[in-house]
Enzyme design. Structure first.
Site, short mmCIF file in Angstrom:
data_model
loop_
_atom_site.label_atom_id
_atom_site.label_comp_id
_atom_site.label_asym_id
_atom_site.label_seq_id
_atom_site.Cartn_x
_atom_site.Cartn_y
_atom_site.Cartn_z
N GLU A 254 0.89 -1.17 0.00
CA GLU A 254 0.00 0.00 0.00
C GLU A 254 0.92 1.21 0.00
O GLU A 254 1.56 1.50 1.00
CB GLU A 254 -0.89 -0.06 1.24
CG GLU A 254 -2.14 0.79 1.09
CD GLU A 254 -1.88 2.23 1.47
OE1 GLU A 254 -1.38 2.99 0.61
OE2 GLU A 254 -2.17 2.59 2.62
N CYS A 288 -2.60 8.83 3.18
CA CYS A 288 -2.36 8.36 1.81
C CYS A 288 -3.56 8.60 0.90
O CYS A 288 -3.41 8.69 -0.31
CB CYS A 288 -1.95 6.90 1.81
SG CYS A 288 -3.12 5.85 2.67
P1 NAD Z 1 10.40 6.91 3.62
O1 NAD Z 1 10.23 6.54 2.19
O2 NAD Z 1 11.78 7.03 4.16
O3 NAD Z 1 9.65 5.86 4.57
C1 NAD Z 1 8.32 5.46 4.40
C2 NAD Z 1 8.07 4.34 5.42
O4 NAD Z 1 8.86 3.21 5.08
C3 NAD Z 1 8.49 4.69 6.86
O5 NAD Z 1 7.53 4.11 7.73
C4 NAD Z 1 9.86 4.03 7.03
O6 NAD Z 1 10.12 3.63 8.37
C5 NAD Z 1 9.75 2.82 6.15
N1 NAD Z 1 11.00 2.42 5.53
C6 NAD Z 1 11.92 3.21 4.95
N2 NAD Z 1 12.92 2.47 4.41
C7 NAD Z 1 12.60 1.18 4.68
C8 NAD Z 1 13.22 -0.06 4.38
N3 NAD Z 1 14.34 -0.15 3.66
N4 NAD Z 1 12.61 -1.20 4.82
C9 NAD Z 1 11.47 -1.15 5.51
N5 NAD Z 1 10.82 -0.01 5.80
C10 NAD Z 1 11.38 1.14 5.38
O7 NAD Z 1 9.63 8.24 3.79
P2 NAD Z 1 9.12 9.05 5.03
O8 NAD Z 1 9.87 10.34 5.11
O9 NAD Z 1 8.99 8.25 6.29
O10 NAD Z 1 7.67 9.34 4.46
C11 NAD Z 1 7.62 10.16 3.31
C12 NAD Z 1 6.73 9.63 2.27
O11 NAD Z 1 6.28 8.31 2.48
C13 NAD Z 1 5.46 10.45 2.22
O12 NAD Z 1 5.67 11.58 1.45
C14 NAD Z 1 4.47 9.51 1.63
O13 NAD Z 1 4.50 9.61 0.23
C15 NAD Z 1 4.96 8.16 2.01
N6 NAD Z 1 4.16 7.55 3.06
C16 NAD Z 1 3.04 6.88 2.69
C17 NAD Z 1 2.25 6.29 3.65
C18 NAD Z 1 1.01 5.55 3.29
O14 NAD Z 1 0.12 5.44 4.11
N7 NAD Z 1 0.92 4.97 2.11
C19 NAD Z 1 2.60 6.40 4.98
C20 NAD Z 1 3.77 7.08 5.34
C21 NAD Z 1 4.54 7.64 4.35
#
Ligand code: NAD
Length: 484
Positions: A254, A288
């Protein structure tokens, strides 16, 4: 607000039924987004911790899959009961570590309880089928639990989104290792505590935190893990899908979106604004399925922008712990930076700031991650913010003329999670439902998430569905048994 509980300073992992504290593990600071101050230090799992969790999950799965489904269902129902009982204690913790107003946090915990109730019932409906064969012969299609699950959930709904993976996995008969976000560990631990107190064995449901990339690569590489469920950003989702390919591990992804909202000039404008303004700024826009790209038919464009703006300016921003607060800070230091950069680029491209557009300090204290509720009008399509999910309190507005143009704009991005449309024309509503490329379409409503309805995206917004009967099937495999 009265009776705010103290934030727990002894944050722990939960592995094989044991709550594990810091010891000599590395730690990460948990930060209060309202002030930027450290609330506590979170221990990070070592490789040995993860191996111990994997070994426990393997044993836990063998036992749990054989439990009477009614027993599993009863434990899920009990979890729901405990969540409702404890919502008043859990919600302020969520607010302290994530920022959202307590009222929203309570809604999140109650929403998690609804998921446990739904999957407690659905567990019994994992029906297979019997095929037509000559007398004396049988061919059966069985639905069986897939095996131990690794579940990664994000910080925007840290309680609910963990429950959205935990409840169906347990209902299906799977063991599960949850890796919720490091930013918001207390509400995740509170959820796991409810699950454990409801009787779910400690080797069946486990909780780890760590360096996300290290935890995910270690767990996904293990042959013990048969299913990966991830909610988060598109780039991380793609990366994890590649890791999962190595063992052909099944995935549910998701990955967020960039939801279009089509406002037709025949809509009930007041009702539309009543619905959309609070929804835009719920959880400070870090949702989201947040309504984001507002395409407004030319006849009502000016009025819509003006009234949306004046209602936005009345929004009360402040500490999530205050009763009057309608919007809290953003969840972490990355968000105001990212949102501010996208807005600046849009302004440079010709977007007009109708209101907001900058960081500020509504509480009078520096150090928090607040951002003004913002409306950008006349945003050019070339602006990055029209393609990159702002994931913050920003509404983007553009006019359109015809139905076909609106559909073209709605479908122009490689994402397709949620989409919304407002019209009083029933025939037009049907066509919108047919033509919009999204996993969920809300027509005259933003209520597109409920325990009984599938939730998931198309195109790069994801793969597979959560919730609904599909949410249970995601944790099952199909087996055909032929007998002569
Ligand atoms: P990010 O891409 O660094 O992380 C997104 C999520 O993934 C976080 O919960 C993080 O802990 C996890 N994550 C990161 N790298 C990972 C890895 N290698 N393995 C497992 N998990 C990992 O970004 P962020 O700064 O935390 O969030 C920014 C963007 O993420 C937002 O702009 C949004 O687009 C997206 N986001 C989407 C949702 C959703 O509900 N679909 C939720 C949170 C963030």
């Amino acid at each position: 607000m009265a009776d705010t509980p103290a934030y727990p300073t002894d944050l722990q992992l939960y592995i094989d039924g044991e709550w594990i504290g810091r010891g000599d593990r590395d730690v990460q600071a948990v930060v209060n987004p309202e002030s930027g101050e450290t609330l506590a230090e979170l221990p990070l799992a070592t490789t040995d911790d993860l191996d111990r969790a994997l070994a426990a999950a393997e044993i836990g799965f063998r036992e749990w899959r054989n439990r009477d489904v009614n027993e599993r269902g009863a434990m899920l129902r009990k979890t729901a009961e405990l969540l409702r009982e404890r919502a008043g204690e859990i919600a302020p913790l969520l607010t302290m570590e994530q920022g959202k107003p307590v009222k929203e946090a309570i809604g999140e915990v109650i929403g998690a309880a609804a998921l446990f109730d739904w999957f407690a019932e659905e567990a019994r409906r994992a029906y297979g089928r019997v095929l037509v064969r000559p007398p004396g012969q049988r061919s059966m299609v069985l639905q069986q639990p897939i095996g131990p699950v690794a579940a990664f959930s994000p910080w925007n709904f840290p309680h609910f989104l963990m429950a959205r993976k935990l409840a169906p996995a347990l209902a299906a008969g799977c063991s599960i290792i949850c890796k919720p976000p490091e930013e918001t560990p207390a509400c995740a631990a509170a959820l796991m505590k409810c699950v454990a107190d409801a009787g779910v064995p400690g080797n069946v449901a486990q909780l780890v935190h760590g360096v996300p990339a290290e935890v995910s690569s270690h767990l996904i590489a293990s042959p013990v893990i048969r299913k990966l469920s991830f909610t988060g950003s598109v780039p991380v989702g793609k990366h994890l899908m590649k890791l999962a390919a190595e063992n052909v591990t099944r995935t549910t992804m998701e990955l967020g979106g960039h939801a279009p909202v089509l406002i037709f000039d025949d809509c009930d404008l007041d009702r539309t604004l009543d619905i959309l303004v609070p929804q835009k700024f719920r959880n400070a826009g870090q949702v989201c399925v947040a309504p984001t790209r507002f395409y407004v038919q030319s006849g009502v464009y000016d009025r819509f922008v003006e009234e949306f703006t004046s209602r936005t300016e009345q929004f009360t921003v402040g500490s999530g712990l205050e009763d009057a607060t309608q919007m809290g800070p953003l969840a972490n230091a990355r968000r105001p930076e990212a949102v501010g950069a996208l807005i600046d680029e849009a302004k440079a491209n010709g977007a007009r700031v109708a209101t907001g557009g900058a960081r500020y300090t509504p509480t009078g204290k520096d150090g928090g991650f607040f951002f003004q509720p913002t409306v950008l009008a006349d945003v050019p399509l070339e602006a990055r913010i029209m393609s990159d999910e702002p994931f913050g309190p920003v509404a983007l507005m553009r006019p359109f003329d015809s139905f076909d143009e609106a559909i073209e704009q709605a479908n122009r991005l490689p994402y397709g999670l949620a989409a919304f449309a407002f019209t009083e024309n029933g025939r037009q509503a049907n066509r919108l439902g047919d033509l919009i490329e999204a996993g969920m379409v809300g027509i005259n409503t933003v209520g597109i998430s409920s325990a009984d309805a599938p939730f998931g995206g198309v195109k790069q917004s994801g793969y597979g569905s959560e919730d609904g009967i599909e949410g249970l099937q995601a944790y099952m495999v199909t087996k055909a048994v032929h007998q002569a």
